[in-house]
Write a protein that holds these residues in place. Structure first.
Motif, mmCIF file in Angstrom:
data_model
loop_
_atom_site.group_PDB
_atom_site.id
_atom_site.type_symbol
_atom_site.label_atom_id
_atom_site.label_comp_id
_atom_site.label_asym_id
_atom_site.label_seq_id
_atom_site.Cartn_x
_atom_site.Cartn_y
_atom_site.Cartn_z
ATOM 1 N N THR A 1 0.832 -1.205 0.000
ATOM 2 C CA THR A 1 0.000 0.000 0.000
ATOM 3 C C THR A 1 0.867 1.257 0.000
ATOM 4 O O THR A 1 0.614 2.214 -0.734
ATOM 5 C CB THR A 1 -0.930 0.005 1.226
ATOM 6 O OG1 THR A 1 -1.810 -1.119 1.152
ATOM 7 C CG2 THR A 1 -1.743 1.282 1.297
ATOM 8 N N ILE A 2 1.891 1.253 0.833
ATOM 9 C CA ILE A 2 2.810 2.400 0.889
ATOM 10 C C ILE A 2 3.548 2.553 -0.433
ATOM 11 O O ILE A 2 3.697 3.666 -0.956
ATOM 12 C CB ILE A 2 3.793 2.219 2.061
ATOM 13 C CG1 ILE A 2 3.025 2.252 3.394
ATOM 14 C CG2 ILE A 2 4.872 3.291 2.026
ATOM 15 C CD1 ILE A 2 3.874 1.904 4.594
ATOM 16 N N LEU A 3 3.999 1.442 -1.023
ATOM 17 C CA LEU A 3 4.684 1.491 -2.312
ATOM 18 C C LEU A 3 3.759 2.036 -3.393
ATOM 19 O O LEU A 3 4.168 2.862 -4.222
ATOM 20 C CB LEU A 3 5.177 0.088 -2.688
ATOM 21 C CG LEU A 3 5.814 -0.052 -4.073
ATOM 22 C CD1 LEU A 3 7.053 0.828 -4.187
ATOM 23 C CD2 LEU A 3 6.180 -1.503 -4.353
ATOM 24 N N HIS A 4 2.500 1.611 -3.392
ATOM 25 C CA HIS A 4 1.540 2.068 -4.398
ATOM 26 C C HIS A 4 1.294 3.572 -4.275
ATOM 27 O O HIS A 4 1.185 4.282 -5.293
ATOM 28 C CB HIS A 4 0.230 1.299 -4.241
ATOM 29 C CG HIS A 4 -0.850 1.728 -5.188
ATOM 30 N ND1 HIS A 4 -0.759 1.545 -6.555
ATOM 31 C CD2 HIS A 4 -2.038 2.356 -4.981
ATOM 32 C CE1 HIS A 4 -1.841 2.016 -7.144
ATOM 33 N NE2 HIS A 4 -2.635 2.517 -6.215
ATOM 34 N N ALA A 5 1.215 4.075 -3.042
ATOM 35 C CA ALA A 5 1.002 5.505 -2.836
ATOM 36 C C ALA A 5 2.180 6.310 -3.375
ATOM 37 O O ALA A 5 1.998 7.357 -4.011
ATOM 38 C CB ALA A 5 0.795 5.791 -1.349
ATOM 39 N N LEU A 6 3.395 5.830 -3.139
ATOM 40 C CA LEU A 6 4.581 6.519 -3.637
ATOM 41 C C LEU A 6 4.660 6.425 -5.162
ATOM 42 O O LEU A 6 5.123 7.363 -5.825
ATOM 43 C CB LEU A 6 5.834 5.926 -3.000
ATOM 44 C CG LEU A 6 5.963 6.156 -1.490
ATOM 45 C CD1 LEU A 6 7.134 5.377 -0.924
ATOM 46 C CD2 LEU A 6 6.120 7.643 -1.197
ATOM 47 N N GLU A 7 4.203 5.313 -5.717
ATOM 48 C CA GLU A 7 4.172 5.150 -7.180
ATOM 49 C C GLU A 7 3.289 6.227 -7.805
ATOM 50 O O GLU A 7 3.637 6.834 -8.820
ATOM 51 C CB GLU A 7 3.644 3.759 -7.519
ATOM 52 C CG GLU A 7 3.457 3.520 -9.012
ATOM 53 C CD GLU A 7 2.692 2.227 -9.300
ATOM 54 O OE1 GLU A 7 2.437 1.954 -10.488
ATOM 55 O OE2 GLU A 7 2.346 1.512 -8.342
ATOM 56 N N GLY A 8 2.133 6.487 -7.198
ATOM 57 C CA GLY A 8 1.235 7.511 -7.731
ATOM 58 C C GLY A 8 1.788 8.912 -7.568
ATOM 59 O O GLY A 8 1.535 9.794 -8.395
ATOM 60 N N TRP A 9 2.597 9.108 -6.525
ATOM 61 C CA TRP A 9 3.142 10.441 -6.261
ATOM 62 C C TRP A 9 4.144 10.874 -7.318
ATOM 63 O O TRP A 9 4.169 12.040 -7.740
ATOM 64 C CB TRP A 9 3.805 10.442 -4.871
ATOM 65 C CG TRP A 9 4.575 11.691 -4.573
ATOM 66 C CD1 TRP A 9 4.095 12.977 -4.557
ATOM 67 C CD2 TRP A 9 5.970 11.788 -4.268
ATOM 68 N NE1 TRP A 9 5.109 13.864 -4.247
ATOM 69 C CE2 TRP A 9 6.265 13.165 -4.065
ATOM 70 C CE3 TRP A 9 6.998 10.858 -4.131
ATOM 71 C CZ2 TRP A 9 7.535 13.612 -3.748
ATOM 72 C CZ3 TRP A 9 8.266 11.310 -3.805
ATOM 73 C CH2 TRP A 9 8.531 12.667 -3.621
ATOM 74 N N ILE A 10 4.989 9.968 -7.786
ATOM 75 C CA ILE A 10 6.070 10.374 -8.691
ATOM 76 C C ILE A 10 5.688 10.271 -10.175
ATOM 77 O O ILE A 10 6.465 10.655 -11.035
ATOM 78 C CB ILE A 10 7.345 9.552 -8.440
ATOM 79 C CG1 ILE A 10 7.112 8.064 -8.760
ATOM 80 C CG2 ILE A 10 7.825 9.706 -7.021
ATOM 81 C CD1 ILE A 10 8.369 7.230 -8.617
ATOM 82 N N GLY A 63 14.551 6.385 -0.690
ATOM 83 C CA GLY A 63 15.042 6.679 0.645
ATOM 84 C C GLY A 63 13.983 6.447 1.704
ATOM 85 O O GLY A 63 14.258 5.872 2.771
ATOM 86 N N LEU A 64 12.745 6.871 1.429
ATOM 87 C CA LEU A 64 11.653 6.646 2.367
ATOM 88 C C LEU A 64 11.345 5.165 2.522
ATOM 89 O O LEU A 64 11.134 4.674 3.635
ATOM 90 C CB LEU A 64 10.406 7.399 1.897
ATOM 91 C CG LEU A 64 10.452 8.925 1.974
ATOM 92 C CD1 LEU A 64 9.238 9.538 1.300
ATOM 93 C CD2 LEU A 64 10.539 9.380 3.432
ATOM 94 N N LEU A 65 11.330 4.455 1.398
ATOM 95 C CA LEU A 65 11.038 3.021 1.459
ATOM 96 C C LEU A 65 12.109 2.260 2.231
ATOM 97 O O LEU A 65 11.814 1.292 2.936
ATOM 98 C CB LEU A 65 10.915 2.453 0.042
ATOM 99 C CG LEU A 65 9.635 2.789 -0.724
ATOM 100 C CD1 LEU A 65 9.744 2.311 -2.177
ATOM 101 C CD2 LEU A 65 8.416 2.159 -0.053
ATOM 102 N N SER A 66 13.363 2.706 2.100
ATOM 103 C CA SER A 66 14.444 1.978 2.770
ATOM 104 C C SER A 66 14.379 2.131 4.280
ATOM 105 O O SER A 66 14.957 1.314 5.016
ATOM 106 C CB SER A 66 15.806 2.452 2.252
ATOM 107 O OG SER A 66 16.054 3.790 2.626
ATOM 108 N N LEU A 67 13.679 3.164 4.770
ATOM 109 C CA LEU A 67 13.463 3.269 6.212
ATOM 110 C C LEU A 67 12.577 2.142 6.708
ATOM 111 O O LEU A 67 12.671 1.722 7.866
ATOM 112 C CB LEU A 67 12.829 4.621 6.559
ATOM 113 C CG LEU A 67 13.716 5.857 6.385
ATOM 114 C CD1 LEU A 67 12.893 7.122 6.571
ATOM 115 C CD2 LEU A 67 14.872 5.827 7.370
ATOM 116 N N LEU A 68 11.712 1.648 5.815
ATOM 117 C CA LEU A 68 10.792 0.574 6.186
ATOM 118 C C LEU A 68 11.324 -0.796 5.777
ATOM 119 O O LEU A 68 11.060 -1.794 6.444
ATOM 120 C CB LEU A 68 9.427 0.812 5.523
ATOM 121 C CG LEU A 68 8.780 2.172 5.810
ATOM 122 C CD1 LEU A 68 7.517 2.342 4.989
ATOM 123 C CD2 LEU A 68 8.474 2.315 7.293
ATOM 124 N N VAL A 69 12.073 -0.834 4.661
ATOM 125 C CA VAL A 69 12.633 -2.099 4.160
ATOM 126 C C VAL A 69 14.138 -1.884 4.008
ATOM 127 O O VAL A 69 14.612 -1.531 2.929
ATOM 128 C CB VAL A 69 12.004 -2.507 2.814
ATOM 129 C CG1 VAL A 69 12.504 -3.888 2.394
ATOM 130 C CG2 VAL A 69 10.493 -2.495 2.894
#
Length: 485
Positions: free
Chosen positions: A365-374, A391-397
């Motif tokens: 869900t978080i990845l999909h939201a970031l996909e729509g943002w960029i 960078g944001l994703l790597s904080l979680l993964v």
């Protein structure tokens, strides 16, 4: 009977706790993050991408455009309590999560306990100090170059945990502080990962997931690696020399006495000794163990189990060479493992955050939201937004290979529409995760290194944020220039 609240006559009152003393420990911070992620599973919609098997990667990869909302899986109190346990190993599947890394740390601790019991390390440090007098600062660029070489070629990360107990006493003995020792190793290996060239866990997997050869974009990555290494070396050397000239300027100055007592606790008894023949053999075995570890990981595909077996075998060999006896050997090994028990526990706790996100089905869900943002940005804006997204994703993964498999199949195709070559998407990925993994509290290397080095997390943040900003500006400028050219 005297009131317990009254001070004892003649006793020195304890100083009031400082702001640093009131700052929560790594255990509390990580558990709070587990609770926060569990709360988000009640607030964010659950969703998943469809996944297909990728034989080249040996993993299932998400398919772009297939995200869909699925039944919610909110995580409750029992899930929060089980998350650190599952962080070590998955009870349902029997798959190891962080248990192998934690066990490796304990075995390394036992190995170091046996070596320290021989007196070889402390006597050797005294001899090195005598030879380095006046040239101590040149240890920093040489060591950071070696760790950067490991990071750029085979993704040296968890393996560095074995080096902290070796190098921290030396750094402190020559007049630096524990934070300097941590920085030399973590920043050294980190800049290598940031500027990965043939790193199979970062560049190769990300390029494969993006559908391009990993050699594409190599020239730019070499430039980033070289410039980044020079920036990091200058930054660490400047701090180290400032501390050596004025120890009060250390960010861990209030811990100086306790750190010296911990890391140099056997130094006085070895100050005037010479290395015996057996101690020299122990040091040869000690160095050969680390060489064998690097060789095994880089060329033989070793991982935590094989490395743990190597250090166990080396501990036994050291015990035999030193002719310690069965009980002294066992006690030394157990005491050494006990010293790193807190490190092993914090690694599993950090992994529990990712467990909660995956079980709650909010990672995609978080990845999909970031996909729509960029989506729909210009090429320069896109490559920098992609850098920020990774960078944001790597904080979680925090796993480089895990994030590459998760994000590249989704984000790399978007770069085609923005007019950005896919090799720049890979470079944006690896530079972003290389920077954020210097502070990520879910990353075993960060929490483990700081625990071994006895450096509070908030002090590390104060030290590292200016360097992270410089590396981020370098990466974004390099990516932008590459797009325009």
């Amino acid at each position: 009977m005297a009131n317990q609240a009254e001070p004892i006559a003649g006793a020195v009152p304890a100083p009031p706790p400082s702001a640093q003393d009131r700052f929560p420990t790594a255990y509390t911070i990580l558990f709070a993050l587990i609770v926060l992620m569990a709360a988000l599973t009640w607030l964010l919609p659950a969703g998943q991408y469809e996944r297909v098997a990728n034989e080249a990667l040996g993993k299932d990869t998400p398919v772009p455009g297939t995200y869909q909302v699925v039944d919610a899986a909110p995580q409750g109190a029992l899930d929060v309590l089980m998350a650190p346990i599952t962080g070590f190993y998955n009870q349902a599947t029997g798959v190891a999560n962080a248990i192998d890394v934690s066990l490796f740390v304990l075995v390394v601790g036992g190995f170091l306990g046996v070596v320290n019991a021989t007196g070889a390390i402390n006597t050797g440090i005294e001899r090195v100090m005598l030879r380095l007098q006046g040239r101590e600062k040149w240890m920093i660029p040489v060591l950071m170059l070696l760790f950067a070489a490991g990071g750029t070629t085979y993704g040296m990360a968890e393996e560095t945990l074995a080096f902290y107990v070796l190098l921290l006493p030396l750094m402190i003995a020559v007049g630096y502080d524990a934070l300097t020792g941590v920085a030399v190793i973590m920043v050294g290996a980190g800049i290598g990962v940031l500027g990965s060239t043939i790193n199979p866990f970062s560049t190769a997997i990300a390029s494969n997931a993006a559908g391009i050869p990993f050699t594409q974009g190599m020239a730019l990555r070499l430039v980033i690696l070289a410039l980044g290494w020079m920036i990091c070396v200058a930054y660490v050397m400047r701090y180290a020399e400032r501390v050596r000239q004025d120890p009060s300027r250390s960010l861990v100055a209030d811990l100086k006495a306790s750190n010296e007592a911990h890391f140099l606790r056997h130094r006085e008894s070895h100050r005037d000794q010479v290395l015996t023949g057996r101690q020299q053999t122990v040091l040869v075995l000690f160095g050969a163990t680390f060489v064998a570890m690097v060789w095994g990981v880089a060329l033989r595909g070793w991982w935590m189990a094989e490395m743990s077996a190597l250090f166990l075998a080396s501990a036994i060999a050291v015990g035999l060479v030193a002719w310690m006896g069965e009980k002294p050997f066992t006690n030394a090994f157990v005491d050494g493992a006990r010293d790193l028990l807190g490190v092993a526990l914090v690694i599993g706790l950090a992994r529990g955050i990712v467990v909660i996100m995956d079980q709650g089905k909010i990672t995609d869900t978080i990845l999909h939201a970031l996909e729509g943002w960029i989506g729909g940005m210009s090429n320069v804006a896109f490559v920098n937004a992609l850098f920020a997204t990774e960078g944001l994703l790597s904080l979680l993964v925090p796993s480089t290979s895990g994030l590459a498999v998760l994000s590249m199949p989704i984000l790399a195709p978007l770069s085609d529409f923005a007019g950005v070559p896919r090799d720049l998407a890979v470079t944006a990925f690896q530079t972003a995760i290389g920077i954020t993994n210097l502070v990520t509290p879910t990353y075993a290397v960060v929490v483990g290194a700081l625990a071994i080095g006895r450096v509070p997390y908030q002090r590390w943040l104060r030290f590292i944020w200016p360097l992270m900003l410089m590396l981020a500006l370098l990466s974004m400028a390099s990516l932008s220039a590459a797009v325009l050219l």
